[in-house]
Design a protein around this motif. Structure first.
Motif, short mmCIF file in Angstrom:
data_model
loop_
_atom_site.label_atom_id
_atom_site.label_comp_id
_atom_site.label_asym_id
_atom_site.label_seq_id
_atom_site.Cartn_x
_atom_site.Cartn_y
_atom_site.Cartn_z
N UNK A 18 21.60 -46.02 48.04
CA UNK A 18 21.38 -44.43 47.62
C UNK A 18 21.72 -43.76 48.98
N UNK A 19 22.55 -43.01 49.08
CA UNK A 19 23.05 -42.13 49.73
C UNK A 19 22.99 -43.21 51.36
N UNK A 20 23.79 -44.29 51.08
CA UNK A 20 23.50 -44.98 52.62
C UNK A 20 25.95 -45.40 52.85
N UNK A 57 29.03 -49.80 55.83
CA UNK A 57 29.77 -50.28 57.01
C UNK A 57 29.18 -51.93 57.64
N UNK A 58 27.75 -50.82 58.72
CA UNK A 58 27.18 -52.06 59.62
C UNK A 58 27.24 -53.05 59.11
N UNK A 59 26.20 -53.14 57.90
CA UNK A 59 25.42 -53.99 57.09
C UNK A 59 26.55 -54.79 56.33
N UNK A 60 27.76 -54.83 55.73
CA UNK A 60 28.75 -55.71 55.91
C UNK A 60 29.52 -56.10 56.72
N UNK A 79 18.41 -60.00 47.77
CA UNK A 79 18.03 -59.30 47.60
C UNK A 79 17.72 -59.08 49.02
N UNK A 80 18.79 -57.27 49.50
CA UNK A 80 18.26 -57.17 50.51
C UNK A 80 18.48 -55.80 50.58
N UNK A 81 18.60 -54.85 51.58
CA UNK A 81 17.81 -53.51 51.93
C UNK A 81 19.33 -53.34 52.71
N UNK A 82 20.23 -52.15 52.39
CA UNK A 82 21.50 -52.35 53.21
C UNK A 82 20.98 -51.77 54.52
N UNK A 97 24.42 -39.22 46.03
CA UNK A 97 24.58 -37.96 46.41
C UNK A 97 26.20 -37.36 47.54
N UNK A 98 26.13 -38.52 47.98
CA UNK A 98 27.05 -38.31 49.17
C UNK A 98 28.25 -39.06 49.05
N UNK A 99 29.12 -39.46 49.90
CA UNK A 99 30.24 -41.09 49.35
C UNK A 99 29.90 -41.79 49.33
N UNK A 100 28.26 -42.80 49.04
CA UNK A 100 28.62 -43.78 48.81
C UNK A 100 29.45 -44.56 47.86
N UNK A 101 29.65 -43.72 46.81
CA UNK A 101 30.69 -44.35 45.87
C UNK A 101 31.75 -44.95 45.91
#
Length: 310
Positions: free
Chosen positions: A13-15, A20-23, A93-96, A47-51
């Protein structure tokens, strides 16, 4: 060649900054894994550029998939959606935001693949960096819910875990609308081991969890896995009823024995009326919370609506 697949579910959500850092970190860790890794990012109404970031990654890497919600449905819905779409032999299951250390993933996977454990999860042993008030209420929640519920929660446990396909199927067999995953993970059973780690700050961005949203989430957890609040208000009602009878008898006796004092005591009466009214409103609020849960369940609305899956 790696034949088995680990599906990693990542609600976002808005990440846009964190993905990129996560990947980058996950690609380093995945080299140590004896399985192929695929990613299921669940865009929970950002509502940012996440998608846009997810679209670009999906086009460049066949192992990166996404589920784009039509609006914000909440993290619980995102977790369920990821579990529903992930088809790997093992599911993580992980947080980004990298507060779930990817370095634990190899040990988690080894524990599950050994057959000794159905799930290997994680728990924070401290909350360094968080406010004391937030930490205090978090500890209080775990103590309270473990006292009033038959479903025991591990203090500091994260959603971060690796599970077998059998355990994932068991979770999916519970399609309830009002979800509390920490409780569901515990309620279904299965052999679970927890790895401990110290609290880690976010790699980028800001958390979407405010104090109020965490408080509401904790109330959901208590209501979903315990009926003790209903027993408490029933007890309060019984105590109030007995006290009223005793008080009425005392007033009658005093009026007969000391007629001149019968007109006094109106301040105490006002206090008693306010107390009883407060107990009634509290009881109605608790009962209403359970009724609202029933109301949302019987409507049978979908847990999430996916606008696009790729």
């Amino acid at each position: 060649m790696k034949h088995e697949i680990l599906s990693v579910i990542v609600p976002v959500l808005n990440e846009e900054e964190s993905i990129p850092l996560f990947l980058e970190k996950m690609r380093q860790v995945s080299r140590e894994l004896p399985v192929e890794v695929e990613y299921w990012f669940v865009n929970d109404g950002s509502n940012d550029n996440t998608q846009a970031v997810l679209n670009a990654l999906n086009n460049s890497d066949s192992n990166i998939h996404f589920i784009d919600f039509s609006r914000n449905f909440g993290k619980e819905a995102a977790l369920y959606a990821g579990l529903e779409y992930a088809k790997g032999d093992y599911v993580g299951v992980m947080d980004v935001d990298l507060q779930d250390p990817p370095e634990l993933l190899p040990e988690m996977l080894r524990g599950v693949m050994s057959g000794e454990w159905d799930a290997v999860g994680s728990r924070r042993i401290n909350r360094i960096g968080e406010s004391r008030i937030r930490s205090f209420f978090s500890d209080l929640f775990y103590k309270l819910v473990n006292k009033i519920s038959s479903t025991q929660l591990v203090n500091g446990a994260r959603d971060y875990r690796v599970m077998t396909r059998q355990m994932v199927d068991a979770i999916l067999s519970m399609p309830e609308y009002n979800r509390f995953s920490k409780g569901i993970f515990s309620w279904i059973g299965f052999r679970t081991k927890y790895l401990e780690f110290e609290n880690v700050d976010r790699a980028a961005g800001k958390t979407s969890w405010s104090f109020f949203s965490l408080f509401k989430y904790s109330i959901d957890g208590i209501v979903n896995f315990s009926t003790a609040p209903l027993d408490i208000v029933t007890g309060l009602g019984f105590i109030t009823f007995i006290s009223a009878i005793i008080g009425a008898i005392a007033i009658i006796i005093r009026a007969i024995a000391f007629p001149s004092t019968a007109v006094f005591g109106w301040p105490s009466m006002v206090v008693i009326m306010l107390l009883l009214s407060g107990i009634q409103l509290l009881s109605l609020g608790v009962i209403g919370r359970y009724i609202s849960g029933t109301y949302t369940e019987v409507k049978r609305r979908p847990i999430f609506i996916a606008k696009k899956v790729k």
